[in-house]
Design an enzyme around this catalytic site. Structure first.
Site, mmCIF file in Angstrom:
data_model
loop_
_atom_site.group_PDB
_atom_site.id
_atom_site.type_symbol
_atom_site.label_atom_id
_atom_site.label_comp_id
_atom_site.label_asym_id
_atom_site.label_seq_id
_atom_site.Cartn_x
_atom_site.Cartn_y
_atom_site.Cartn_z
ATOM 1 N N ASN A 46 0.837 -1.210 0.000
ATOM 2 C CA ASN A 46 0.000 0.000 0.000
ATOM 3 C C ASN A 46 0.863 1.249 0.000
ATOM 4 O O ASN A 46 1.688 1.390 -0.915
ATOM 5 C CB ASN A 46 -1.122 -0.033 1.045
ATOM 6 C CG ASN A 46 -0.706 -0.275 2.453
ATOM 7 O OD1 ASN A 46 -0.018 -1.250 2.738
ATOM 8 N ND2 ASN A 46 -1.096 0.593 3.363
ATOM 9 N N ASP A 47 0.708 2.161 0.914
ATOM 10 C CA ASP A 47 1.294 3.502 0.796
ATOM 11 C C ASP A 47 2.777 3.536 0.428
ATOM 12 O O ASP A 47 3.578 2.793 1.015
ATOM 13 C CB ASP A 47 1.209 4.252 2.128
ATOM 14 C CG ASP A 47 -0.182 4.308 2.709
ATOM 15 O OD1 ASP A 47 -1.119 3.796 2.085
ATOM 16 O OD2 ASP A 47 -0.318 4.885 3.803
ATOM 17 N N GLN A 63 4.611 0.263 2.060
ATOM 18 C CA GLN A 63 3.928 -0.510 3.073
ATOM 19 C C GLN A 63 3.681 -1.909 2.542
ATOM 20 O O GLN A 63 3.139 -2.077 1.443
ATOM 21 C CB GLN A 63 2.577 0.149 3.395
ATOM 22 C CG GLN A 63 2.694 1.366 4.269
ATOM 23 C CD GLN A 63 2.955 0.981 5.710
ATOM 24 O OE1 GLN A 63 2.108 0.393 6.352
ATOM 25 N NE2 GLN A 63 4.144 1.284 6.201
ATOM 26 N N ARG A 166 -1.185 9.755 12.594
ATOM 27 C CA ARG A 166 -0.329 8.918 11.738
ATOM 28 C C ARG A 166 0.325 9.655 10.577
ATOM 29 O O ARG A 166 -0.034 10.756 10.240
ATOM 30 C CB ARG A 166 -1.181 7.797 11.150
ATOM 31 C CG ARG A 166 -2.296 8.272 10.255
ATOM 32 C CD ARG A 166 -3.070 7.107 9.664
ATOM 33 N NE ARG A 166 -3.771 6.359 10.707
ATOM 34 C CZ ARG A 166 -4.960 5.761 10.534
ATOM 35 N NH1 ARG A 166 -5.570 5.812 9.361
ATOM 36 N NH2 ARG A 166 -5.539 5.107 11.527
ATOM 37 N N ASP A 167 1.311 8.947 9.977
ATOM 38 C CA ASP A 167 1.916 9.323 8.699
ATOM 39 C C ASP A 167 2.690 10.637 8.785
ATOM 40 O O ASP A 167 2.457 11.570 7.993
ATOM 41 C CB ASP A 167 0.853 9.410 7.584
ATOM 42 C CG ASP A 167 -0.093 8.225 7.556
ATOM 43 O OD1 ASP A 167 0.295 7.146 8.036
ATOM 44 O OD2 ASP A 167 -1.222 8.374 7.063
ATOM 45 N N GLU A 223 -5.267 11.392 6.534
ATOM 46 C CA GLU A 223 -4.017 10.637 6.556
ATOM 47 C C GLU A 223 -3.114 11.057 5.407
ATOM 48 O O GLU A 223 -3.533 11.769 4.495
ATOM 49 C CB GLU A 223 -4.246 9.114 6.604
ATOM 50 C CG GLU A 223 -5.106 8.511 5.539
ATOM 51 C CD GLU A 223 -5.275 6.987 5.710
ATOM 52 O OE1 GLU A 223 -4.857 6.421 6.743
ATOM 53 O OE2 GLU A 223 -5.818 6.363 4.791
#
Lengths: 491, 491
Positions: A46-47, A63, A166-167, A223
């Site tokens: 993912n990210d 990710q 997050r992030d 996010e």
């Protein structure tokens, strides 16, 4: 397959090497596998994380859940490139192996600090009652790719946020370190972007407050926030989950938006003189969690996860999922972002085929396959459909419907072999200037299409799942068109 | 590290995925790692296997122990390429997972039969007393890379061989299947090549006998035999372990030899009108287990393991070992084989630097690095040394000493940072025509050098281990030389 929580969170050392080798081979051998985009070595990607330039090479991490097509226990996988196009794998860089990231080494950023690459990311810890605590964590990576995590979280969480915190994007400004962090407010359960500051990086962090974007609604949670400079303009790229589509229309389950401003106030966190409205970064089906970065010489690049949270894709059955977009160079003019391929993508081009169709034929190439670039200019006041990865009788294809009279472009992936995520519709449309010629730079990579429209004024990105034997590239009827088609080599 | 037998033969499903991910990252990140040659994803690589052209792509597999730099439990890892230069990994193709290959899926070949790829290989089984039985096994691979092993061994072993009975090459001739197999005689413990025949492939095999090579001595055991046709000549490539160096001189622990003949008699197994003497296939330090193949249009290609049995290499400490050579196109004329790079290797070339040195300077490039091709012509009657991957003061380098007066070329790897396998000497020498110009096509890839001499009349291949910061490419004194230097991209 249905995954239990226990299966998704099994430690990596409790999976067998044989299982992983089989998953890697399955991903390698998939007919839908990407050949010139970053894709998972196995399992789910993912990210994008830690997109940066360090030690004379580009770095990006992703990710990863290496053990299947589900959002299980996450780690960072590492890729490097000399040119933002040819990427090679450096494997597992951040494993979920401490108390603070025991339930996942989640997304974050990277920044060169004093000759090392500082990774700043969110670790998730869950207690016995499965209550989640997100920690903002740090790690150093040296010139030999050795990663050393900081011993302790960067700071104690404020009481004003929920578990959605997050992030972090690590920034530097006027000799001080800053981090913007996606958040959800504890009190009203609304999303915001938080700004933190430190003069020491490893310690001394304190909260400066919510960033004022001049927007009332950022959904229930933000996010993947990124603040970058693009041609002198401050640009915030972010994912406001649960955004009211009245605020800024979007068709996907969650949006990936951007907002630009004249400047950014670090002392009183705010975008100064921002745009009135945020805009979709991508008008296709599947772009999310875009991460952008600035180089030392002021250029701006972005790379996106092509995939969305909470959705399923056909290759889930093959135990792998998702990919990255190609890297996009960003520019700003005329009140908006422009996104285009980086120059090195041209190195993938093989023998070119010139296209010069003057209303006589409809076929561009009967055996174009599904790994190519097509740069096409369509004159004003024409309508038609370009079929990509099409079956001979056109019954299956990705259909790109153009209308240069009214000024509309629609991509329809409904007539592919495995139509995907039907709940969110099978087509996406963008408005274009009426009565004007249209330029499309189209990249096809087996199950991914990226369409750059009018020099990157719009981008439409999508996964599609069509039989790889569908090789035809053709219009539905004879039209006028000029351009070039290139098969592309693997990266 | 010292490996116990138990550690080396632990089943793949008893290693953890985390261990494998760490080993893969360690191999990815090694400074000595190859960038345009096939190298192990993790652990140890040895023999090339199943080199073939199938389903519009080239295939090669390699012997792998993925869990460290030791000859542990072996499997086949799979690579494909569109052009014999750009290879991509397809992971684990043959695992040691049946009774017959329980202690290793060892070397073998591949051949297209009725639209599928037939893999023929040696499986090793050991009983409770660790007594080894080698089985000759088969498997099919289809267009989707799915591998299905045959249920039973292809035949019962003859009583005339020892446990050394291995590396079948599957051949077809006049509508029948044949296999040549490396062997050791049970009675006299001497090496030979065995020929077997079947008209059904999956069954019906019977022994035709030892192949008469016109040679009294093939050492105590032959492995990796290959019979191919090169420009109409029959060529046997093989590894006669324990060969008396009086028969054919060689400097390495074990030789990789070839012998050519006018024709091959399948009925009464023999090379007809063979050369009087076998010759070294490679005059360097580290080539072994070369596998060759013919294409449908009669071309011949070879690829070699660069590494030798029973030796250690410096990257053993990094838990990975060995690599493959580049693919070499074979020709035969003037009584010998010629080996040269395939045309597609030129696609790796980046901006060229012309070399035209007329006795003025000694430096070709102070920052040539360790990933390049150098094509160099040295006029007759010159002596000197070309230093590759050299430290600025020339105290460390791989030294290529040329003497175009007497006609000698010597490669000395003794003055590198980690001199390797000193028991077998630090230099290798080939004799060349005296008083003649010399052409060298030199490929450097971080810890591998391949030198093609005079259009491939000789090849010298070696691993070397020098600090990657040693970037200088220079002669020891001003000489005359013309040519071109190209940095090469990753494959």
């Amino acid at each position: 397959m249905e995954w239990t929580r226990e299966q998704r969170y099994r430690p990596y050392d409790q999976h067998s090497a044989l299982e992983l080798l089989k998953l890697q081979r399955q991903a390698d051998n998939s007919p839908e596998q990407l050949k010139y985009h970053i894709r998972p070595t196995s399992g789910l990607l993912n990210d994008p994380n830690g997109f940066s330039y360090f030690n004379k090479e580009w770095h990006v991490f992703y990710q990863s859940f290496p053990f299947g097509a589900t959002h299980g226990l996450k780690s960072w996988m590492h890729m490097t490139s000399p040119d933002l196009v040819h990427w090679r794998s450096h494997g597992l860089a951040l494993a979920p192996d401490t108390e603070y990231d025991s339930h996942g080494a989640y997304s974050g950023s990277a920044r060169v600090v004093n000759g090392r690459l500082c990774l700043m990311y969110t670790g998730n810890h869950r207690d016995d009652d499965w209550v989640r605590t997100p920690y903002q964590l740090g790690a150093w990576m040296d010139h030999n790719y050795q990663v050393t995590k900081f011993d302790q979280p960067l700071f104690v969480n404020p009481s004003t946020i929920t578990e959605h915190f997050r992030d972090p994007q690590l920034l530097e400004h006027d000799g001080r370190f800053y981090a913007i962090i996606g958040s959800q407010d504890a009190e009203n359960k609304r999303g915001h972007i938080d700004l933190w500051e430190s003069d020491q990086l490893e310690h001394g962090w304190h909260e400066l407050g919510h960033v004022d974007l001049g927007q009332d609604d950022l959904g229930y949670m933000v996010e993947c926030p990124n603040l970058i400079t693009v041609d002198g303009r401050q640009v915030m790229i972010f994912c406001p989950q649960g955004l009211d589509p009245q605020v800024a229309p979007y068709d996907n389950i969650y949006p990936d938006m951007y907002l630009t401003a004249e400047s950014f106030d670090y002392d009183h966190p705010a975008m100064i003189n921002p745009d009135a409205h945020m805009q979709n970064l991508d008008d296709g089906f599947d772009v999310y969690a875009t991460q952008a970065m600035n180089t030392a010489d002021g250029k701006a690049y972005a790379i996106s996860w092509v995939g969305l949270p909470d959705l399923e894709y056909p290759t889930d059955n093959q135990n792998w999922a998702n990919c990255m977009s190609q890297v996009k160079e960003l520019h700003y003019h005329d009140g908006q972002l422009y996104q285009n391929p980086v120059p090195a993508i041209r190195d993938l081009r093989q023998t070119d085929q010139a296209i010069n169709i003057d209303g006589q034929v409809e076929t561009i190439n009967p055996e174009a396959g599904q790994q190519f670039e097509l740069n096409l200019t369509l004159p004003a006041d024409q309508t038609g459909t370009l079929h990509v990865a099409a079956k001979e009788d056109l019954s299956k294809s990705v259909a790109i419907n153009f209308d240069t009279q009214a000024g509309k472009l629609t991509i329809d992936r409904g007539h592919t072999d495995q139509p995907t995520n039907l709940d969110y519709g099978t087509s996406r449309t963008v408005d274009l200037p009426a009565h004007q010629a249209l330029n499309l730079d189209i990249f096809v990579d087996h199950s991914l299409i990226e369409v750059f429209i009018n020099d990157g004024a719009k981008v439409m990105t999508l996964r599609y799942f069509n039989n790889q034997a569908n090789q035809l590239l053709a219009f539905d009827h004879p039209v006028q068109a000029t351009g070039t088609w290139w098969p592309l080599s693997d990266m």
